[in-house]
Design an enzyme around this catalytic site. Structure first.
Site, PDB file in Angstrom:
ATOM      1  N   ASP A 295      32.581   2.333 -10.839  1.00 36.51           N
ATOM      2  CA  ASP A 295      33.106   3.509 -11.422  1.00 36.51           C
ATOM      3  C   ASP A 295      32.021   4.388 -12.146  1.00 36.51           C
ATOM      4  O   ASP A 295      32.389   5.076 -13.187  1.00 36.51           O
ATOM      5  CB  ASP A 295      34.337   3.236 -12.308  1.00 36.51           C
TER       6      ASP A 295
ATOM      7  N   HIS B  42      25.083  -4.396 -27.065  1.00 33.03           N
ATOM      8  CA  HIS B  42      24.622  -3.251 -26.142  1.00 33.03           C
ATOM      9  C   HIS B  42      23.575  -2.482 -26.491  1.00 33.03           C
ATOM     10  O   HIS B  42      23.309  -2.135 -28.122  1.00 33.03           O
ATOM     11  CB  HIS B  42      25.856  -2.381 -25.876  1.00 33.03           C
TER      12      HIS B  42
ATOM     13  N   GLU C 279      35.017   6.770 -16.627  1.00 34.86           N
ATOM     14  CA  GLU C 279      35.066   5.984 -15.271  1.00 34.86           C
ATOM     15  C   GLU C 279      36.436   6.062 -14.551  1.00 34.86           C
ATOM     16  O   GLU C 279      36.207   5.849 -13.085  1.00 34.86           O
ATOM     17  CB  GLU C 279      35.081   4.441 -16.047  1.00 34.86           C
TER      18      GLU C 279
ATOM     19  N   ARG D 208      32.895   3.285 -24.383  1.00 34.99           N
ATOM     20  CA  ARG D 208      32.895   4.635 -25.156  1.00 34.99           C
ATOM     21  C   ARG D 208      33.983   4.899 -26.094  1.00 34.99           C
ATOM     22  O   ARG D 208      34.236   5.366 -27.060  1.00 34.99           O
ATOM     23  CB  ARG D 208      32.590   5.763 -24.001  1.00 34.99           C
TER      24      ARG D 208
ATOM     25  N   HIS E 197      31.494  -2.413 -25.790  1.00 32.64           N
ATOM     26  CA  HIS E 197      30.486  -1.384 -25.685  1.00 32.64           C
ATOM     27  C   HIS E 197      31.133  -0.168 -25.091  1.00 32.64           C
ATOM     28  O   HIS E 197      30.725   1.062 -25.354  1.00 32.64           O
ATOM     29  CB  HIS E 197      29.472  -1.632 -24.681  1.00 32.64           C
TER      30      HIS E 197
ATOM     31  N   GLU F  30      34.315  -2.368  -4.844  1.00 33.70           N
ATOM     32  CA  GLU F  30      35.256  -2.306  -5.822  1.00 33.70           C
ATOM     33  C   GLU F  30      36.276  -1.022  -5.819  1.00 33.70           C
ATOM     34  O   GLU F  30      36.329  -0.378  -6.929  1.00 33.70           O
ATOM     35  CB  GLU F  30      34.673  -2.430  -7.054  1.00 33.70           C
TER      36      GLU F  30
END
Length: 375
Positions: free
Chosen positions: A97, A236, A133, A205, A203, A119
């Site tokens: 994604d 990250h 995503e 967003r 991590h 996936e």
């Protein structure tokens, strides 16, 4: 003439999940497989590829400091279109994604080239969660000619959206192929402290800012209430993530803020951990393969199979809820064992073989028939 397959990746998770697929495709002598990377991530991507002994055939390196989604999207599309024009592939394959995957499907669509989505079929209830995503994978699903879903739930999502059943293969998730490969052999591991190690990764967003600060406060509460526990927190590379973690957790003796390890090393950390707290999708899949309970630091997950199987608990980012769930796993042997001993619902280590066989079948090439993954 051999079919030309273009495998595309752009981020560390892309590289990890595509590596077993690329190896399986390259093991065949009846297809020509090229690995193309966008460089959406740079250092972490190169590190992951090297651990699987892969190097890109083409790298157009779009990454720049403080890049925006608009810049990344446009730069990858331009780079990929030029690459497709030069390479003339018969199929493009990408996973998951990421923006790289969405743009790869779009570039394939513009050039009228079949796109295979690894996936495929993961869904949440909102196109904005996780951002961006969920949009990326939904749009990719509209374009894909072949859909390789990790589970039967993901297959059902696609069928409900009108995807023809003959275009969907339940392969299992290639992340299980990858984690089983890198943890098959135990490497030397020296813990950073005495006691039970908890592994934390955050991590995403949507967790930047206050949600991440709330997660950090939960960590402080857990180590205060459980002196025998210490945290390892791989940070990250994103500056906003690091600023929050260092500001909230820096200087605490029982919290170790560390640089992101290589994938093999991270696999050893997962094996050595007592349980894992994460907002990562990949870790939700990998942890059950290693017998590790997962507390999911998100309000919604596109991987409900782990929740249903009992390998994961959705705790969100609320400080109190995280701390309570962690304390329960730290104090209740029954609660812990019921999560640690779940059969992994995400794969059996044969996903990449199923994908390579299905692509060979698409091109009318010889292939071994492998039954779909049933979980």
């Amino acid at each position: 003439m051999k079919p030309k397959i273009m495998a595309v990746c752009g981020t560390r998770p892309d590289a990890i999940k595509m590596a077993p697929v690329v190896h399986e495709l390259r093991a065949r002598n009846d297809m020509d497989t090229r690995l193309v990377v966008s460089g959406q991530h740079r250092q972490m991507l190169a590190q992951a590829l090297a651990e699987f002994e892969l190097s890109p055939d083409i790298d157009f390196d779009v990454m720049k400091p403080q890049q925006s989604l608009c810049y990344v999207t446009a730069a990858i599309l331009e780079g990929l279109d030029e690459t497709i024009a030069a390479e003339t592939p018969d199929m493009i394959v990408a996973q998951g994604d990421t923006t790289t995957t969405f743009v790869a499907s779009l570039a394939a669509f513009y050039r009228q080239i079949p796109f295979a989505h690894v996936e495929a079929g993961l869904r949440t209830s909102s196109i904005k969660s996780p951002f961006p995503e969920e949009f990326n994978r939904r749009t990719t699903g509209q374009i894909a000619e072949m859909h390789f879903t990790p589970t039967r739930v993901a297959k059902a999502n696609l069928l409900g959206e009108g995807v023809p059943v003959e275009k969907v293969v339940v392969s299992g998730n290639t992340s299980i192929d990858a984690i089983l490969e890198v943890t098959r052999e135990s490497l030397p591991f020296i813990p950073l402290a005495e006691g039970r190690m908890l592994l934390l990764t955050t991590h995403r967003r949507e967790n930047w800012g206050e949600p991440q600060r709330s997660i950090a406060r939960a960590v402080r509460r857990i180590v205060k209430d459980h002196p025998d526990v210490f945290f390892v927190v791989p940070m990250h590379k994103n500056e906003r993530v690091r600023e929050t973690l260092v500001g909230e957790l820096g200087g605490i003796d029982s919290v170790f803020l560390v640089e992101p390890p290589g994938y093999k090393e991270f696999g050893q950390w997962m094996k050595a951990s007592h349980f894992i707290l994460t907002d990562s999708g990949g870790i939700q899949e990998e942890a059950p393969a290693l017998g590790k309970p997962v507390l999911v630091l998100r309000n919604e997950t596109e991987r409900p199979e782990g929740l249903a199987a009992g390998s994961a608990i959705l705790v969100g980012t609320d400080e109190s809820k995280i701390a309570r769930a962690a304390s329960n796993l730290l104090t209740s042997e029954l609660a812990y064992s019921s999560m640690a001993n779940v059969v992994n619902p995400y794969g059996d280590g044969l996903a990449s073989k199923r994908i390579a066989a299905a692509i060979a079948k698409y091109f009318d090439l010889a292939h071994n028939s492998i039954p779909e993954f049933v979980g």
